[in-house]
Design an enzyme around this catalytic site. Structure first.
Site, PDB file in Angstrom:
ATOM      1  N   LYS A   4       0.854  -1.178   0.000  1.00  0.00           N
ATOM      2  CA  LYS A   4       0.000   0.000   0.000  1.00  0.00           C
ATOM      3  C   LYS A   4       0.890   1.228   0.000  1.00  0.00           C
ATOM      4  O   LYS A   4       2.022   1.209   0.495  1.00  0.00           O
ATOM      5  CB  LYS A   4      -0.950   0.008   1.197  1.00  0.00           C
ATOM      6  CG  LYS A   4      -0.327   0.168   2.568  1.00  0.00           C
ATOM      7  CD  LYS A   4      -0.023   1.579   3.000  1.00  0.00           C
ATOM      8  CE  LYS A   4      -1.221   2.483   2.824  1.00  0.00           C
ATOM      9  NZ  LYS A   4      -0.808   3.911   3.128  1.00  0.00           N
TER      10      LYS A   4
ATOM     11  N   THR B  15       3.874   6.984   3.483  1.00  0.00           N
ATOM     12  CA  THR B  15       3.259   5.940   4.273  1.00  0.00           C
ATOM     13  C   THR B  15       3.170   4.705   3.403  1.00  0.00           C
ATOM     14  O   THR B  15       2.309   4.527   2.598  1.00  0.00           O
ATOM     15  CB  THR B  15       1.922   6.462   4.746  1.00  0.00           C
ATOM     16  OG1 THR B  15       1.679   6.442   6.014  1.00  0.00           O
ATOM     17  CG2 THR B  15       0.807   6.379   3.913  1.00  0.00           C
TER      18      THR B  15
END
Length: 402
Positions: free
Chosen positions: A178, A189
């Protein structure tokens, strides 16, 4: 089952390697989307990891790194999105340890075999009651549901499965990741997980992972920001029953090539799904003085806001590219730099070439833009991936907290 020859590595439909199971569910961390999951092997697996260099390393990242560094073994991972459990102090650390213990109890294994991964908003504490209530709902499936449970601003999961043959044994590698914004890994992130049923020692796997991350995940950028939770973890449970991999052997080379394929595919999928992005940007540098120079120049180009904005606007402004090259400390022959975009030469020997601006603009409208740079300074190369900078990137990040 198809048996591959020793020199084949084949991409196949998504599937977990032998002995791996997962699940992804919604427990209320996000609105109506999967936000909680697990991934585990039925036997302890060799484990390797790379982690963010951000000084504010999140509690789950620290904990997983600590577990892997003990003896390079893991058996299970608990994952959540929406909340990063970063900058949460002593309570955040206690919460990560509690998650570890809960999953260890569920799998009936020692807590040292459990890792934790979180992604999402920095500074918020995990709602432990939701996590405690969610754990019994996780089941051992062979689905791809967990790949959705870790998404934040991503438009879709990033996944790949490949197979290869090692000494007559069919081996599967499956990865998912992700990442969409706050991406500038230096291990953002960003989370990546690779599972395989190959048999390989944990220390050997760590060397392979670290080397391959340098040329894949560490060569992507979306916005130049390195997050607190970046982590790439690889698990190898040995259930393919191949002879354990040894450096220098044919099997080692095949597996290393397969691992590189998995990591590079996931890295490029992250870059293509950058927040608000409409184009994947690839930069290939040739004839650099050193590998470091080649990698530095390539990443600088795909990371330049001016270059990214020009590509969004389909503007063949090569001046932004050459100025970015000059701003690095790479060794250059400033009178002999060549630049091309999507195969169309724009610069030779650091001077403009005549080109059809309309034709170049049209090719920049494609979903992938390739920038080729020849530094004429040596024999090394470099490669990096990024995306264009759009109005939607600002819109997404102007209201991320709210």
């Amino acid at each position: 089952m198809q048996v591959l020859t020793s020199n084949q590595i084949q991409t196949v439909a998504f599937q977990w390697p032998a002995g791996f199971y997962s699940d992804g569910i919604h427990i209320g961390l996000r609105k109506a989307k999967k936000d909680f999951g697990w991934l585990f092997s039925k036997v302890p697996a060799a484990a390797a990891g790379t982690y963010t260099t951000n000084q504010f390393q999140a509690a789950p990242t620290k904990l997983t790194k600590m577990m892997i560094n003990q003896d390079h073994q893991l058996q299970g991972l608990l994952l959540n999105s929406a909340i990063a459990n970063s900058c949460t102090g002593k309570q955040g650390w206690k919460n990560a340890l509690q998650e570890q213990q809960w999953l260890a109890n569920k799998l009936a294994v020692d807590p040292s075999l459990i890792g934790v991964a979180s992604t999402g908003l920095i500074g918020a504490q995990l709602p432990m009651a939701l996590i405690k209530n969610g754990l019994p709902q996780l089941t051992p499936t062979k689905s791809d549901a967990v790949t959705y449970a870790v998404l934040t601003t991503d438009q879709h999961p990033k996944t790949i499965s490949v197979q290869c043959e090692l000494s007559g044994h069919l081996v599967t590698l499956t990865g998912f990741a992700k990442g969409s914004g706050m991406i500038h890994p230096k291990m953002a992130t960003m989370l990546g997980f690779v599972t395989t049923d190959a048999q390989v020692d944990g220390a050997v796997l760590q060397t392979m992972l670290s080397d391959n991350v340098d040329s894949t995940f560490n060569q992507i950028t979306v916005d130049g920001d390195t997050s607190t939770n970046d982590m790439v973890v690889t698990l190898a449970n040995g259930l393919a029953d191949n002879p354990s991999l040894t450096a220098g052997t044919t099997d080692y080379k095949i597996f290393n090539q397969a691992l590189h394929l998995v990591l590079s595919s996931l890295a490029k999928q992250i870059a293509a799904d950058g927040e608000g992005a409409t184009k994947l940007v690839e930069c290939n540098v040739t004839q650099a003085a050193t590998l470091t120079d080649g990698q530095q120049v390539a990443k600088a180009i795909v990371g330049s806001n001016l270059v990214k904005a020009a590509i969004f606007g389909e503007d063949p402004n090569w001046g932004r590219i050459i100025s970015t090259i000059g701003a690095t400390d790479a060794e250059l022959d400033i009178d002999h730099v060549d630049i091309a975009m999507n195969g169309i030469p724009l610069v030779a020997d650091s001077l403009a070439l005549p080109f059809d601006a309309a034709a170049v603009k049209a090719t920049l409208g494609q979903t992938q833009v390739v920038i080729d740079v020849d530094l004429h300074a040596g024999g090394a190369t470099g490669q990096a991936w990024g995306c264009d900078l759009t109005y939607n990137y600002v819109k997404i990040n102007a209201s991320y907290h709210t």
